[in-house]
Write a protein that holds these residues in place. Sequence first.
Motif, mmCIF file in Angstrom:
data_model
loop_
_atom_site.group_PDB
_atom_site.id
_atom_site.type_symbol
_atom_site.label_atom_id
_atom_site.label_comp_id
_atom_site.label_asym_id
_atom_site.label_seq_id
_atom_site.Cartn_x
_atom_site.Cartn_y
_atom_site.Cartn_z
ATOM 1 N N ASP A 175 -15.744 2.557 7.510
ATOM 2 C CA ASP A 175 -16.032 4.001 7.432
ATOM 3 C C ASP A 175 -16.649 4.339 6.074
ATOM 4 O O ASP A 175 -16.062 4.051 5.031
ATOM 5 C CB ASP A 175 -14.699 4.764 7.607
ATOM 6 N N VAL A 176 -17.860 4.928 6.105
ATOM 7 C CA VAL A 176 -18.499 5.298 4.839
ATOM 8 C C VAL A 176 -18.393 6.796 4.557
ATOM 9 O O VAL A 176 -18.996 7.300 3.614
ATOM 10 C CB VAL A 176 -19.987 4.858 4.794
ATOM 11 N N THR A 177 -17.625 7.515 5.387
ATOM 12 C CA THR A 177 -17.489 8.958 5.172
ATOM 13 C C THR A 177 -16.273 9.289 4.315
ATOM 14 O O THR A 177 -16.105 10.429 3.895
ATOM 15 C CB THR A 177 -17.352 9.715 6.513
ATOM 16 N N GLN A 178 -15.423 8.317 4.087
ATOM 17 C CA GLN A 178 -14.252 8.539 3.230
ATOM 18 C C GLN A 178 -14.203 7.481 2.154
ATOM 19 O O GLN A 178 -14.794 6.404 2.299
ATOM 20 C CB GLN A 178 -12.977 8.455 4.068
ATOM 21 N N PRO A 204 0.828 -1.208 0.000
ATOM 22 C CA PRO A 204 0.000 0.000 0.000
ATOM 23 C C PRO A 204 0.866 1.264 0.000
ATOM 24 O O PRO A 204 1.945 1.273 0.575
ATOM 25 C CB PRO A 204 -0.799 -0.106 1.307
ATOM 26 N N ASP A 205 0.351 2.311 -0.647
ATOM 27 C CA ASP A 205 1.068 3.589 -0.687
ATOM 28 C C ASP A 205 0.975 4.237 0.690
ATOM 29 O O ASP A 205 -0.109 4.486 1.208
ATOM 30 C CB ASP A 205 0.406 4.476 -1.747
ATOM 31 N N LYS A 206 2.154 4.563 1.285
ATOM 32 C CA LYS A 206 2.167 5.100 2.666
ATOM 33 C C LYS A 206 1.567 6.499 2.754
ATOM 34 O O LYS A 206 1.177 6.938 3.818
ATOM 35 C CB LYS A 206 3.609 5.127 3.185
ATOM 36 N N LYS A 207 1.519 7.217 1.628
ATOM 37 C CA LYS A 207 1.011 8.599 1.674
ATOM 38 C C LYS A 207 -0.521 8.628 1.754
ATOM 39 O O LYS A 207 -1.096 9.658 2.022
ATOM 40 C CB LYS A 207 1.453 9.354 0.419
ATOM 41 N N VAL A 208 -1.152 7.502 1.499
ATOM 42 C CA VAL A 208 -2.624 7.485 1.499
ATOM 43 C C VAL A 208 -3.121 7.352 2.937
ATOM 44 O O VAL A 208 -2.759 6.414 3.632
ATOM 45 C CB VAL A 208 -3.156 6.306 0.662
ATOM 46 N N PRO A 209 -3.951 8.327 3.419
ATOM 47 C CA PRO A 209 -4.468 8.215 4.786
ATOM 48 C C PRO A 209 -5.251 6.915 4.959
ATOM 49 O O PRO A 209 -5.907 6.456 4.030
ATOM 50 C CB PRO A 209 -5.408 9.416 4.919
ATOM 51 N N VAL A 210 -5.167 6.368 6.160
ATOM 52 C CA VAL A 210 -5.891 5.122 6.422
ATOM 53 C C VAL A 210 -7.375 5.432 6.527
ATOM 54 O O VAL A 210 -7.778 6.361 7.214
ATOM 55 C CB VAL A 210 -5.397 4.489 7.750
#
Length: 205
Positions: free
Chosen positions: A13-16, A2-8
């Motif tokens: 969670d359906v808000t993101q 996984p790309d580390k820059k992508v927030p978890v």
Amino acid sequence: MPDKKVPVVKHGDVTQRVGVEVIKARGVDVDLLIKKLIANAAAEFASTYYYYTILRMHLAGHEDYKEICEDARLEDRAHWELIVPRIYELGGELPNDLPAFHDQAGCRAAKLPDPPTAVNILTLLLESERCAIRSWIEICDMTFGKDPRTYDMASRILNEEIEHEAWFIELLAHERDGKSIPSGHFRRGEPGEAPYSKNRGFYNP
Ligand SMILES: [Fe+2]
Ligand SMILES: [Fe+2]
């Protein structure tokens, strides 16, 4: 990996949306992209699909011009249908007010010229296609190498806008100047076939 820059995005969670976070992490300004996609959707639906209907009606006596105007009209409707779901996927939405939507269009409305001669109508069609090319290449530039899904849709639409410009150069040069500037066009298999942008082909390649 996984790309580390992508927030978890938290479990459940359906808000993101991971589909949005990954393109933000690659440098896409998603809010600006949504705004431009709405402007382009408005141009496809209001500036061209709607007004090309009127323009086509007034090409009386030129059945060949009518048919080509109809291809461009129906393909702009296909462009509208193709791109609208992407606006919602990105977290955007269409304005719930048609006049407000119309006023956000990225291209001027292709209103019937006065007088509605074939030359005036073909000139308007040509310049409308040129606006569409400029608008869609901008989306291609914003998304190339960062947002493959939007890029793929925009580049399919751009393919057809470039064809449309060539068609109207051919027709206007013939009608206005008596010149032959071939576009390479013969005819679509069905009116408005949209060989690049049709939704079915995209979802079921
Ligand atoms: Fe279009
Ligand atoms: Fe077009």
